[in-house]
Scaffold this active site. Structure first.
Site, short mmCIF file in Angstrom:
data_model
loop_
_atom_site.label_atom_id
_atom_site.label_comp_id
_atom_site.label_asym_id
_atom_site.label_seq_id
_atom_site.Cartn_x
_atom_site.Cartn_y
_atom_site.Cartn_z
N ALA A 1 0.81 -1.22 0.00
CA ALA A 1 0.00 0.00 0.00
C ALA A 1 0.85 1.27 0.00
O ALA A 1 0.36 2.35 -0.29
CB ALA A 1 -0.93 0.00 1.22
N LYS B 1 4.83 1.99 -6.77
CA LYS B 1 6.18 1.43 -6.76
C LYS B 1 6.22 -0.04 -7.19
O LYS B 1 7.07 -0.43 -7.99
CB LYS B 1 6.79 1.58 -5.36
CG LYS B 1 8.16 0.99 -5.24
CD LYS B 1 8.87 1.47 -4.01
CE LYS B 1 8.47 0.71 -2.78
NZ LYS B 1 9.24 1.13 -1.60
N GLN C 1 -6.25 -0.76 2.09
CA GLN C 1 -5.92 -0.06 3.33
C GLN C 1 -6.20 1.42 3.05
O GLN C 1 -5.43 2.07 2.34
CB GLN C 1 -4.44 -0.28 3.67
CG GLN C 1 -4.05 0.33 5.00
CD GLN C 1 -2.54 0.33 5.23
OE1 GLN C 1 -1.76 0.16 4.29
NE2 GLN C 1 -2.15 0.54 6.47
N ASN D 1 13.51 1.31 -3.47
CA ASN D 1 12.95 2.58 -2.98
C ASN D 1 13.15 3.72 -3.95
O ASN D 1 12.40 4.68 -3.94
CB ASN D 1 13.60 2.95 -1.64
CG ASN D 1 13.17 2.00 -0.54
OD1 ASN D 1 11.99 1.72 -0.38
ND2 ASN D 1 14.13 1.46 0.17
N HIS E 1 19.10 -9.30 -42.44
CA HIS E 1 19.59 -7.92 -42.40
C HIS E 1 18.46 -6.91 -42.31
O HIS E 1 17.50 -7.01 -43.06
CB HIS E 1 20.39 -7.59 -43.66
CG HIS E 1 21.20 -8.72 -44.17
ND1 HIS E 1 22.47 -8.96 -43.74
CD2 HIS E 1 20.88 -9.67 -45.07
CE1 HIS E 1 22.92 -10.03 -44.38
NE2 HIS E 1 21.98 -10.49 -45.19
N ALA F 1 12.44 -7.39 -55.55
CA ALA F 1 13.12 -6.36 -54.77
C ALA F 1 12.42 -5.02 -54.98
O ALA F 1 12.02 -4.68 -56.09
CB ALA F 1 14.58 -6.26 -55.20
N ARG G 1 5.76 -7.94 -58.46
CA ARG G 1 6.82 -6.93 -58.43
C ARG G 1 6.29 -5.56 -58.85
O ARG G 1 5.22 -5.44 -59.45
CB ARG G 1 8.03 -7.35 -59.24
CG ARG G 1 7.80 -7.72 -60.65
CD ARG G 1 9.16 -8.17 -61.25
NE ARG G 1 9.00 -9.04 -62.38
CZ ARG G 1 8.77 -8.62 -63.63
NH1 ARG G 1 8.69 -7.34 -63.89
NH2 ARG G 1 8.62 -9.49 -64.61
C1 UD1 Z 1 9.74 -2.02 7.52
C2 UD1 Z 1 9.95 -2.61 8.90
C3 UD1 Z 1 11.46 -2.65 9.19
C4 UD1 Z 1 12.15 -3.45 8.13
C5 UD1 Z 1 11.83 -2.92 6.74
C6 UD1 Z 1 12.32 -3.88 5.70
C7 UD1 Z 1 8.01 -1.88 10.20
C8 UD1 Z 1 7.50 -0.97 11.23
N1 UD1 Z 1 9.28 -1.78 9.90
O1 UD1 Z 1 10.21 -0.68 7.57
O2 UD1 Z 1 11.70 -3.21 10.46
O3 UD1 Z 1 13.54 -3.44 8.33
O4 UD1 Z 1 10.41 -2.79 6.54
O5 UD1 Z 1 12.21 -3.32 4.42
O6 UD1 Z 1 7.26 -2.69 9.68
N2 UD1 Z 1 3.04 -0.65 3.82
C9 UD1 Z 1 1.67 -0.76 3.74
N3 UD1 Z 1 0.91 0.09 4.49
C10 UD1 Z 1 1.43 1.01 5.33
C11 UD1 Z 1 2.84 1.10 5.40
C12 UD1 Z 1 3.60 0.26 4.65
O7 UD1 Z 1 1.15 -1.59 2.99
O8 UD1 Z 1 0.68 1.73 5.98
C13 UD1 Z 1 3.87 -1.56 3.02
C14 UD1 Z 1 4.79 -0.83 2.07
O9 UD1 Z 1 4.17 -0.70 0.79
C15 UD1 Z 1 5.98 -1.76 1.99
C16 UD1 Z 1 5.97 -2.46 3.35
O10 UD1 Z 1 4.69 -2.28 3.89
O11 UD1 Z 1 5.83 -2.75 0.99
C17 UD1 Z 1 7.02 -1.88 4.29
O12 UD1 Z 1 6.71 -0.53 4.53
P1 UD1 Z 1 7.79 0.60 4.65
O13 UD1 Z 1 7.12 1.89 4.91
O14 UD1 Z 1 8.74 0.50 3.52
O15 UD1 Z 1 8.51 0.14 6.00
P2 UD1 Z 1 9.98 0.44 6.43
O16 UD1 Z 1 10.01 1.77 7.11
O17 UD1 Z 1 10.92 0.21 5.31
MG MG Z 2 10.78 0.07 3.15
#
Ligand code: UD1
Ligand code: MG
Length: 417
Positions: free
Chosen positions: A11, A23, A73, A228, A330, A390, A407
């Site tokens: 999300a 992403k 979500q 990212n 070619h 050709a 042709r």
């Molecule tokens: C999270 C972990 C962290 C870990 C890292 C690995 C938590 C709190 N932390 O951090 O410990 O090392 O991933 O990459 O979980 N997402 C949702 N809804 C939200 C927020 C995030 O679906 O409300 C999804 C994002 O799209 C992503 C994943 O959850 O695919 C991780 O979210 P992200 O915000 O990247 O978490 P990090 O801060 O990287």
């Molecule tokens: Mg992350």
């Protein structure tokens, strides 16, 4: 592997991509990133896979195919909130829930399988995949006591100076016993700093309630790699590209210059085919054995090339089927064409497949000879053993009979060759 379901968190906004495309839909080697994660859940036999969507939910739903269930979500309130959205969907499910992130195209099936196996064997309530990496920046740290027992996952923002130095990190892949997970998620409090509910807080709550929590640790730093930024995307592309090329080579394909050869995911190539430098082969292409492709060829999606075919310099083939023993050596373009066996496509032949409105088809039957620099303005049919001279321009809706000669501009049909 059975009796597990999967949740893919997707999300998030992906702010650093600076993109209007969600992403997880950015492509690596021709496929959306999230598809690589789905490959893992599919191949390990996940009973059901849920994708949590938020940012760009519609686009994600339209792009991702197959038997997945999307759960929205509505507000990005953190990873714990994302998982909590599934509560009503998993009522009555008493097995293991595998949680993954949608932006990790390099995650390997083997490590996830090992995580599930360990989780099962130890009858743990949760098992967390961790990685020892040189640069832990940005990840949650794995906090352990002196004896090495797992205590908590600390997000970087909340870590003290000692904890920041820890180089064992949370990959973001977990197994949870589903019933306990959803019970415990209710107890997760809002993180005051980030104003999010952290899934990682479940670990401390599990431990406080004397639930068994294990870790599986890898030293493969690719495993934790999440996309990212655009440069992460390029790095993932380079790694997966090499994996794809290596696999073709293992299967008996010669790739004379891997550095300039781009073969996307989802390409089949038969043994003893040689791919010459500067060649691009897109997804959804099949090439038989003993072919010669390139240098400087571009084979685009939907193309099916049989064995013993040559596709030479400066050529492009798109949505085209070519039977065995046909040569196209070619600077030519074949689009939306069906070319039977033993055809010679001369230098500079072009199928003009687009008339401004629709893409039209060209059919070239067995043993036909298409002379240099001729244009087939589709739809066009060339009969078996027919000759196109050709420089001819064969206009729309022309059907050249078998053994005939066409042709001129516009091409006129003469009797037998
Ligand atoms: C999270 C972990 C962290 C870990 C890292 C690995 C938590 C709190 N932390 O951090 O410990 O090392 O991933 O990459 O979980 N997402 C949702 N809804 C939200 C927020 C995030 O679906 O409300 C999804 C994002 O799209 C992503 C994943 O959850 O695919 C991780 O979210 P992200 O915000 O990247 O978490 P990090 O801060 O990287
Ligand atoms: Mg992350």
């Amino acid at each position: 592997m059975s009796n597990f379901r999967s949740i893919i968190l997707a999300a998030g906004k992906g702010t650093r991509m600076k993109s209007d495309v969600p992403k997880v839909l950015h492509k690596v080697c021709g496929r959306p990133i999230i598809e690589y994660v789905l490959d893992i859940t599919r191949s390990l036999g996940s009973l059901k896979t849920y994708i949590v969507t938020g940012h760009g939910a519609k686009q994600v739903e339209q792009t991702v195919s197959g038997d997945v269930e999307f759960v929205l979500q509505p507000q990005l309130l953190g990873t714990a909130d994302a998982v909590r959205r599934l509560e009503s969907h998993v009522k009555g499910f008493r097995g293991t829930m595998l949680v993954l992130c949608g932006d990790t195209p390099l995650l390997s099936k083997n490590i996830v399988r090992a995580l599930l196996t360990k989780h099962r064997r130890n009858r743990a309530s949760a098992t967390v995949l961790t990685a020892l990496i040189d640069n832990p920046q940005g990840y949650g740290r794995i906090v352990r006591d002196r004896a090495g027992s797992f205590l908590a996952i600390r997000e970087e923002k909340d870590a003290d100076p000692q904890e920041v130095l820890i180089n064992e990190i949370n990959v973001g892949v977990y197994c949870f016993e589903s019933v306990k997970l959803f019970e415990t998620l209710k107890k997760v409090r809002l993180n005051p700093r980030k104003k999010e509910f952290y899934l990682t807080d479940v670990i401390e709550l599990f431990l406080a309630a004397d639930n068994r929590v294990d870790t599986l640790t890898t030293e493969d730093d690719h495993v934790a790699f999440g996309v990212n930024t655009r440069s992460d995307l390029a790095q993932a592309e380079a790694i997966i590209r090499k994996r794809i090329l290596d696999e073709h080579m293992r299967n008996g394909v010669t790739i004379t210059d891997p550095l300039t050869t781009y073969i996307e995911d989802g390409v089949k190539i038969g043994r003893d085919t040689i791919i010459y430098p500067c060649t691009i082969i897109n997804s959804d292409v099949h090439i038989g054995s003993n072919c010669k492709i390139g240098p400087l060829a571009h084979v685009r999606p939907g193309s099916r090339i049989a064995s013993n075919v040559e596709i030479g310099n400066f050529t492009e083939v798109s949505r085209t089927t070519i039977d065995s023993g046909t040569f196209m050596k070619h600077f030519s373009f074949l689009g939306d064409a069906t070319v039977k066996a033993g055809v010679n496509i001369g230098a500079g032949v072009v199928t003009a497949n687009f008339d401004g409105v629709a893409k039209n088809k060209t059919k070239i039957d067995q043993g036909a000879f298409i002379g240099s620099d001729s244009i087939l303005v589709a739809p066009v049919t060339v009969g078996s053993k027919a000759i196109v001279g050709a420089g001819a321009v064969v206009t729309q809706h022309t059907k050249i009979p078998a053994y005939a000669v066409a042709r001129g501009v516009p091409a006129k049909i003469f009797k037998n060759r």
